[in-house]
Design a protein around this motif. Sequence first.
Motif, PDB file in Angstrom:
ATOM      1  N   ASN A 208      53.966  32.742  44.863  1.00  0.00           N
ATOM      2  CA  ASN A 208      54.233  32.748  46.298  1.00  0.00           C
ATOM      3  C   ASN A 208      53.187  33.590  47.026  1.00  0.00           C
ATOM      4  O   ASN A 208      52.538  34.461  46.442  1.00  0.00           O
ATOM      5  CB  ASN A 208      55.656  33.241  46.591  1.00  0.00           C
ATOM      6  N   GLU A 209      53.041  33.318  48.297  1.00  0.00           N
ATOM      7  CA  GLU A 209      51.977  33.915  49.096  1.00  0.00           C
ATOM      8  C   GLU A 209      52.091  35.433  49.172  1.00  0.00           C
ATOM      9  O   GLU A 209      51.079  36.148  49.140  1.00  0.00           O
ATOM     10  CB  GLU A 209      52.005  33.318  50.503  1.00  0.00           C
ATOM     11  N   HIS A 210      53.314  35.934  49.266  1.00  0.00           N
ATOM     12  CA  HIS A 210      53.499  37.382  49.416  1.00  0.00           C
ATOM     13  C   HIS A 210      52.996  38.138  48.185  1.00  0.00           C
ATOM     14  O   HIS A 210      52.258  39.125  48.311  1.00  0.00           O
ATOM     15  CB  HIS A 210      54.975  37.692  49.660  1.00  0.00           C
ATOM     16  N   MET A 211      53.368  37.677  46.990  1.00  0.00           N
ATOM     17  CA  MET A 211      52.918  38.354  45.775  1.00  0.00           C
ATOM     18  C   MET A 211      51.410  38.178  45.560  1.00  0.00           C
ATOM     19  O   MET A 211      50.745  39.064  45.014  1.00  0.00           O
ATOM     20  CB  MET A 211      53.703  37.855  44.570  1.00  0.00           C
ATOM     21  N   LEU A 212      50.882  37.047  45.973  1.00  0.00           N
ATOM     22  CA  LEU A 212      49.432  36.861  45.915  1.00  0.00           C
ATOM     23  C   LEU A 212      48.726  37.914  46.759  1.00  0.00           C
ATOM     24  O   LEU A 212      47.762  38.542  46.314  1.00  0.00           O
ATOM     25  CB  LEU A 212      49.060  35.460  46.414  1.00  0.00           C
ATOM     26  N   ASP A 213      49.237  38.120  47.979  1.00  0.00           N
ATOM     27  CA  ASP A 213      48.609  39.091  48.880  1.00  0.00           C
ATOM     28  C   ASP A 213      48.729  40.515  48.339  1.00  0.00           C
ATOM     29  O   ASP A 213      47.789  41.312  48.460  1.00  0.00           O
ATOM     30  CB  ASP A 213      49.231  39.001  50.272  1.00  0.00           C
ATOM     31  N   LEU A 214      49.880  40.847  47.754  1.00  0.00           N
ATOM     32  CA  LEU A 214      50.047  42.173  47.167  1.00  0.00           C
ATOM     33  C   LEU A 214      48.996  42.411  46.074  1.00  0.00           C
ATOM     34  O   LEU A 214      48.387  43.481  45.998  1.00  0.00           O
ATOM     35  CB  LEU A 214      51.452  42.310  46.562  1.00  0.00           C
ATOM     36  N   THR A 215      48.780  41.403  45.249  1.00  0.00           N
ATOM     37  CA  THR A 215      47.836  41.533  44.138  1.00  0.00           C
ATOM     38  C   THR A 215      46.404  41.629  44.634  1.00  0.00           C
ATOM     39  O   THR A 215      45.620  42.458  44.164  1.00  0.00           O
ATOM     40  CB  THR A 215      47.979  40.342  43.178  1.00  0.00           C
ATOM     41  N   VAL A 216      46.055  40.791  45.594  1.00  0.00           N
ATOM     42  CA  VAL A 216      44.689  40.815  46.131  1.00  0.00           C
ATOM     43  C   VAL A 216      44.417  42.134  46.843  1.00  0.00           C
ATOM     44  O   VAL A 216      43.330  42.716  46.708  1.00  0.00           O
ATOM     45  CB  VAL A 216      44.457  39.623  47.083  1.00  0.00           C
ATOM     46  N   ASP A 217      45.385  42.627  47.600  1.00  0.00           N
ATOM     47  CA  ASP A 217      45.209  43.924  48.281  1.00  0.00           C
ATOM     48  C   ASP A 217      44.935  45.029  47.263  1.00  0.00           C
ATOM     49  O   ASP A 217      44.053  45.879  47.465  1.00  0.00           O
ATOM     50  CB  ASP A 217      46.460  44.266  49.092  1.00  0.00           C
ATOM     51  N   PHE A 218      45.700  45.020  46.181  1.00  0.00           N
ATOM     52  CA  PHE A 218      45.520  46.027  45.130  1.00  0.00           C
ATOM     53  C   PHE A 218      44.122  45.926  44.513  1.00  0.00           C
ATOM     54  O   PHE A 218      43.413  46.929  44.359  1.00  0.00           O
ATOM     55  CB  PHE A 218      46.582  45.853  44.048  1.00  0.00           C
ATOM     56  N   LEU A 219      43.709  44.713  44.168  1.00  0.00           N
ATOM     57  CA  LEU A 219      42.408  44.534  43.516  1.00  0.00           C
ATOM     58  C   LEU A 219      41.259  44.904  44.437  1.00  0.00           C
ATOM     59  O   LEU A 219      40.298  45.564  44.018  1.00  0.00           O
ATOM     60  CB  LEU A 219      42.257  43.081  43.053  1.00  0.00           C
ATOM     61  N   GLN A 220      41.349  44.522  45.703  1.00  0.00           N
ATOM     62  CA  GLN A 220      40.259  44.828  46.628  1.00  0.00           C
ATOM     63  C   GLN A 220      40.138  46.336  46.872  1.00  0.00           C
ATOM     64  O   GLN A 220      39.034  46.872  46.973  1.00  0.00           O
ATOM     65  CB  GLN A 220      40.475  44.094  47.957  1.00  0.00           C
ATOM     66  N   GLN A 221      41.283  47.023  46.940  1.00  0.00           N
ATOM     67  CA  GLN A 221      41.224  48.481  47.072  1.00  0.00           C
ATOM     68  C   GLN A 221      40.616  49.107  45.821  1.00  0.00           C
ATOM     69  O   GLN A 221      39.807  50.031  45.914  1.00  0.00           O
ATOM     70  CB  GLN A 221      42.622  49.053  47.313  1.00  0.00           C
ATOM     71  N   SER A 222      40.980  48.579  44.646  1.00  0.00           N
ATOM     72  CA  SER A 222      40.423  49.072  43.390  1.00  0.00           C
ATOM     73  C   SER A 222      38.906  48.893  43.359  1.00  0.00           C
ATOM     74  O   SER A 222      38.165  49.805  42.983  1.00  0.00           O
ATOM     75  CB  SER A 222      41.065  48.332  42.214  1.00  0.00           C
ATOM     76  N   HIS A 223      38.434  47.721  43.780  1.00  0.00           N
ATOM     77  CA  HIS A 223      36.985  47.475  43.784  1.00  0.00           C
ATOM     78  C   HIS A 223      36.273  48.428  44.735  1.00  0.00           C
ATOM     79  O   HIS A 223      35.193  48.935  44.417  1.00  0.00           O
ATOM     80  CB  HIS A 223      36.696  46.029  44.196  1.00  0.00           C
ATOM     81  N   SER A 224      36.871  48.670  45.898  1.00  0.00           N
ATOM     82  CA  SER A 224      36.225  49.536  46.890  1.00  0.00           C
ATOM     83  C   SER A 224      36.128  50.978  46.402  1.00  0.00           C
ATOM     84  O   SER A 224      35.222  51.719  46.800  1.00  0.00           O
ATOM     85  CB  SER A 224      36.981  49.489  48.219  1.00  0.00           C
ATOM     86  N   LEU A 225      37.062  51.381  45.517  1.00  0.00           N
ATOM     87  CA  LEU A 225      37.057  52.738  44.968  1.00  0.00           C
ATOM     88  C   LEU A 225      36.288  52.834  43.648  1.00  0.00           C
ATOM     89  O   LEU A 225      36.309  53.881  42.999  1.00  0.00           O
ATOM     90  CB  LEU A 225      38.496  53.223  44.764  1.00  0.00           C
ATOM     91  N   LYS A 226      35.619  51.731  43.265  1.00  0.00           N
ATOM     92  CA  LYS A 226      34.806  51.699  42.032  1.00  0.00           C
ATOM     93  C   LYS A 226      35.656  51.943  40.776  1.00  0.00           C
ATOM     94  O   LYS A 226      35.189  52.557  39.812  1.00  0.00           O
ATOM     95  CB  LYS A 226      33.673  52.743  42.096  1.00  0.00           C
ATOM     96  N   LEU A 227      36.891  51.458  40.791  1.00  0.00           N
ATOM     97  CA  LEU A 227      37.746  51.557  39.609  1.00  0.00           C
ATOM     98  C   LEU A 227      37.571  50.321  38.736  1.00  0.00           C
ATOM     99  O   LEU A 227      36.972  49.333  39.144  1.00  0.00           O
ATOM    100  CB  LEU A 227      39.206  51.734  40.032  1.00  0.00           C
ATOM    101  N   ASP A 228      38.128  50.368  37.530  1.00  0.00           N
ATOM    102  CA  ASP A 228      37.829  49.346  36.526  1.00  0.00           C
ATOM    103  C   ASP A 228      38.796  48.172  36.517  1.00  0.00           C
ATOM    104  O   ASP A 228      38.651  47.281  35.690  1.00  0.00           O
ATOM    105  CB  ASP A 228      37.825  49.973  35.115  1.00  0.00           C
ATOM    106  N   PHE A 229      39.784  48.142  37.387  1.00  0.00           N
ATOM    107  CA  PHE A 229      40.752  47.058  37.357  1.00  0.00           C
ATOM    108  C   PHE A 229      40.079  45.748  37.788  1.00  0.00           C
ATOM    109  O   PHE A 229      39.381  45.695  38.798  1.00  0.00           O
ATOM    110  CB  PHE A 229      41.941  47.376  38.260  1.00  0.00           C
ATOM    111  N   SER A 230      40.311  44.696  36.997  1.00  0.00           N
ATOM    112  CA  SER A 230      39.606  43.436  37.198  1.00  0.00           C
ATOM    113  C   SER A 230      40.555  42.337  37.657  1.00  0.00           C
ATOM    114  O   SER A 230      41.780  42.508  37.693  1.00  0.00           O
ATOM    115  CB  SER A 230      38.941  43.012  35.891  1.00  0.00           C
ATOM    116  N   THR A 231      39.963  41.196  37.974  1.00  0.00           N
ATOM    117  CA  THR A 231      40.759  40.029  38.352  1.00  0.00           C
ATOM    118  C   THR A 231      41.702  39.640  37.220  1.00  0.00           C
ATOM    119  O   THR A 231      42.845  39.228  37.465  1.00  0.00           O
ATOM    120  CB  THR A 231      39.835  38.847  38.694  1.00  0.00           C
ATOM    121  N   ARG A 232      41.237  39.776  35.987  1.00  0.00           N
ATOM    122  CA  ARG A 232      42.115  39.485  34.842  1.00  0.00           C
ATOM    123  C   ARG A 232      43.339  40.388  34.860  1.00  0.00           C
ATOM    124  O   ARG A 232      44.459  39.927  34.573  1.00  0.00           O
ATOM    125  CB  ARG A 232      41.351  39.677  33.535  1.00  0.00           C
TER     126      ARG A 232
END
Length: 326
Positions: A208-232
């Motif tokens: 569902n769209e809501h959980m997709l957005d939660l996941t993308v928000d988390f990943l994009q914040q992780s990338h911006s902070l140079k953390l190791d969490f990946s799309t996988r």
Amino acid sequence: MSSRVEIDGVGLHLGRADQTTGEWIGQHEALKQLLACWLVIDEKDMPLTPRLVGTPGIGKTSLAIAGARTREQELYIYQCTADTRPEDLLITPVLAESGKIAYHTSPLVTAMIRGGICVLDEGNRMNEKSWASLAPLLDHRRYVESIVAGLTIPAHPEFRCAVTMNEDESTFEIPDYILSRLQPSISLEHPNREDEKMILKYHLPFANEHMLDLTVDFLQQSHSLKLDFSTRDGINVLRLALKRAVQDKGHPLSKDVLWLEALKSCLGDDALDLESLSEKRTQSLGGNMMPMGLGDFFFSPDSPLHPDRDDDDDVEFDDDDDQESY
């Protein structure tokens, strides 16, 4: 296609091609670079063997798979490990039911014989002895020598290869004579928000769209902070959250709480506060420490032998010393 061939009187049992399907989303330039490496533009030209570099889970193997599918060639994947031996990479003798020795080719040699594409996955986990056995394959000679089978096996003209490499510390340092054969280096970056959401939708079209957005928000914040969490990692978190949501449709927990529970289960407590995790990582890497010179490793800061010590800092003046005496 035959599963057995004979070379110089020695029978070889070939492996099966990988049947993985997939679509490459975003970062089209990386795919174009890979396909360019595999082109041959003249009868005297040769294909390149690039190394695909990036953090774990960023899509290096998916890129190679997409390249093979674009070229419409059979794909073979060999998973490299720290204990990979040269014979594992080439030909392995197996005791058959008849009691005779049967020679089975690796995915790499199978691709060489059939004219397919081989991906050496996580190549920098492999030791130098194994890499040395591939040196003639990766230059103008384009063959391998199997001591076990007593064979020299030339590569099919359509054979192509790529090596994926993770950017982490649990790897071997690849010798320069091998790196010079693995050119160019194609680096993969984390996808932007739009592409990352499309990747999640591709793998989990039922989300569902809501959980997709939660996941993308988390990943994009992780990338911006140079953390190791990946799309996988995001795919695994979202997959677990969706399973928990349908496990009991009358579950009293909201989707947000279920998603946070899945995040904690997959990635640990630290993932719940990315900014604090980023600060911890920075401190562990010396982000809040003064830079050290060579002398700091051998002498304490107040040692008179420290090469960077300023003797003027130790001069103490007595009130009476600055008065002239007659």
